[in-house]
Design an enzyme around this catalytic site. Structure first.
Site, PDB file in Angstrom:
ATOM      1  N   GLU A 148      -2.940   8.707   1.283  1.00 12.37           N
ATOM      2  CA  GLU A 148      -3.262   8.026   0.027  1.00 12.37           C
ATOM      3  C   GLU A 148      -4.594   7.303   0.172  1.00 12.37           C
ATOM      4  O   GLU A 148      -4.632   6.165   0.665  1.00 12.37           O
ATOM      5  CB  GLU A 148      -2.168   7.002  -0.316  1.00 12.37           C
ATOM      6  CG  GLU A 148      -0.807   7.609  -0.557  1.00 12.37           C
ATOM      7  CD  GLU A 148       0.036   6.735  -1.475  1.00 12.37           C
ATOM      8  OE1 GLU A 148       0.506   7.260  -2.485  1.00 12.37           O
ATOM      9  OE2 GLU A 148       0.185   5.528  -1.218  1.00 12.37           O
ATOM     10  N   GLU A 202      -0.814  -1.046  -0.164  1.00  9.43           N
ATOM     11  CA  GLU A 202      -0.611  -2.356  -0.788  1.00  9.43           C
ATOM     12  C   GLU A 202       0.089  -3.321   0.180  1.00  9.43           C
ATOM     13  O   GLU A 202      -0.146  -4.531   0.134  1.00  9.43           O
ATOM     14  CB  GLU A 202       0.172  -2.186  -2.102  1.00  9.43           C
ATOM     15  CG  GLU A 202      -0.706  -1.528  -3.170  1.00  9.43           C
ATOM     16  CD  GLU A 202       0.022  -0.670  -4.184  1.00  9.43           C
ATOM     17  OE1 GLU A 202       1.246  -0.769  -4.315  1.00  9.43           O
ATOM     18  OE2 GLU A 202      -0.670   0.138  -4.854  1.00  9.43           O
ATOM     19  N   HIS A 210       2.451   1.433   3.207  1.00  6.57           N
ATOM     20  CA  HIS A 210       1.695   1.659   1.966  1.00  6.57           C
ATOM     21  C   HIS A 210       0.470   0.748   1.977  1.00  6.57           C
ATOM     22  O   HIS A 210       0.541  -0.391   2.459  1.00  6.57           O
ATOM     23  CB  HIS A 210       2.582   1.369   0.747  1.00  6.57           C
ATOM     24  CG  HIS A 210       1.950   1.833  -0.526  1.00  6.57           C
ATOM     25  ND1 HIS A 210       0.947   1.124  -1.145  1.00  6.57           N
ATOM     26  CD2 HIS A 210       2.132   2.951  -1.262  1.00  6.57           C
ATOM     27  CE1 HIS A 210       0.555   1.794  -2.220  1.00  6.57           C
ATOM     28  NE2 HIS A 210       1.251   2.899  -2.318  1.00  6.57           N
ATOM     29  N   GLY A 246      -4.134   4.089  -8.275  1.00  5.72           N
ATOM     30  CA  GLY A 246      -4.108   3.317  -9.505  1.00  5.72           C
ATOM     31  C   GLY A 246      -5.452   3.223 -10.208  1.00  5.72           C
ATOM     32  O   GLY A 246      -5.624   2.430 -11.131  1.00  5.72           O
ATOM     33  N   ASN A 279       6.954   6.547  -6.449  1.00  4.29           N
ATOM     34  CA  ASN A 279       6.909   5.167  -5.950  1.00  4.29           C
ATOM     35  C   ASN A 279       6.778   4.261  -7.167  1.00  4.29           C
ATOM     36  O   ASN A 279       5.706   4.163  -7.767  1.00  4.29           O
ATOM     37  CB  ASN A 279       5.717   4.983  -5.001  1.00  4.29           C
ATOM     38  CG  ASN A 279       5.542   3.528  -4.580  1.00  4.29           C
ATOM     39  OD1 ASN A 279       6.403   2.691  -4.849  1.00  4.29           O
ATOM     40  ND2 ASN A 279       4.433   3.237  -3.920  1.00  4.29           N
TER      41      ASN A 279
END
Ligand code: 13P
Length: 248
Positions: free
Chosen positions: A166, A97, A95, A172, A9
């Protein structure tokens, strides 16, 4: 053994020059006898480039999002039919985000999964808990709620999904879930899928969140971890290739 699937990704990274160099290096570095499925989810603006660079290779083209709508007055959105025209095989949906910064609800994520499926694109449904939710003991409830919305929407197409766990706190941050933590959530998701479909075993369950060249092998060794969704490490060809090598 089930084929593993490694998806990069790229998030909002890249340029024409950087993408070309990265894809060349990945194509050249893939072992001739590679047994893993490999794909990259690129920004929409680069899908034509990625499609051209990957033509004739076994690497799949992915998108990072898809509209829940079919067409019309939805400025800025990209439909599943449009993605399909650029050879897109996978689309990330939900996702964290997107959930966090774009207000995507479980219902929107489910509608996006359905929109992708309707055009023959495999949705990679992302689920995961925040740190606060984990600390409150809500991990299972959160991921089950997120996945349930999609299962309910897609009905008998459950076996056509890819699901990615996730944990938001691992994305991150360099903090990976331990293989045991990841496996225990994957087992929950597997059981939930099995209750919905006799073919749930076919659904690849990916782990994502600071997966890298050093920790991939251990994570991929877990019984219910069928692959990885890779962020930062997917932007460096040697790291991405090491993860693919760990998925053979
Ligand atoms: P990182 O690998 O950079 O933690 O990102 C994970 C991710 O969000 C993949 O979708």
């Amino acid at each position: 053994m089930k084929q593993k699937l490694i998806v990069g990704n790229w998030k909002m990274n890249g340029s024409l020059a950087a993408n070309a160099a990265l894809l060349q290096a990945i194509k050249q570095g893939l072992p001739a006898d590679n047994k893993a499925g490999v794909a990259v989810a690129a920004p929409a603006a680069y899908l034509a480039q990625v499609q051209a660079e990957l033509a004739g290779s076994a690497i799949g083209v992915g998108a990072q999002d898809v509209s829940q709508h079919e067409q019309g007055a939805f400025t800025g959105e990209v439909s599943a039919a449009m993605l399909k025209e650029f050879g897109v095989r996978y689309a990330l949906v939900g996702h964290s985000e997107r959930r966090q910064y774009h207000g995507e609800t479980d219902a929107v994520v489910a509608a996006k999964a359905q929109a992708a499926l309707s055009k023959g694109i495999t949705p990679i449904v992302c689920v995961g808990e925040t740190l606060a939710e984990r600390e409150a003991g809500q991990t299972e409830a959160v991921v089950k709620r997120q996945l349930a919305a999609v299962i309910h929407q897609v009905g008998h197409c459950v076996s056509e999904l890819v699901v990615a766990y996730e944990p938001v706190w691992a994305i991150g941050t360099g903090k990976t879930a331990t293989p045991e933590q990841a496996q225990s959530v994957h087992a929950v998701l597997r059981a939930q899928l099995a209750a919905a479909s006799a073919q749930a075993d076919r659904v690849p369950l990916l782990y994502g969140g600071s997966m890298n060249a050093a920790n991939a092998a251990q994570l991929l060794a877990q019984v219910d971890i069928d692959g990885g969704l890779i962020g930062g490490a997917a932007l460096k060809a040697p790291d991405f290739l090491t993860i693919v090598a760990a998925a053979q």
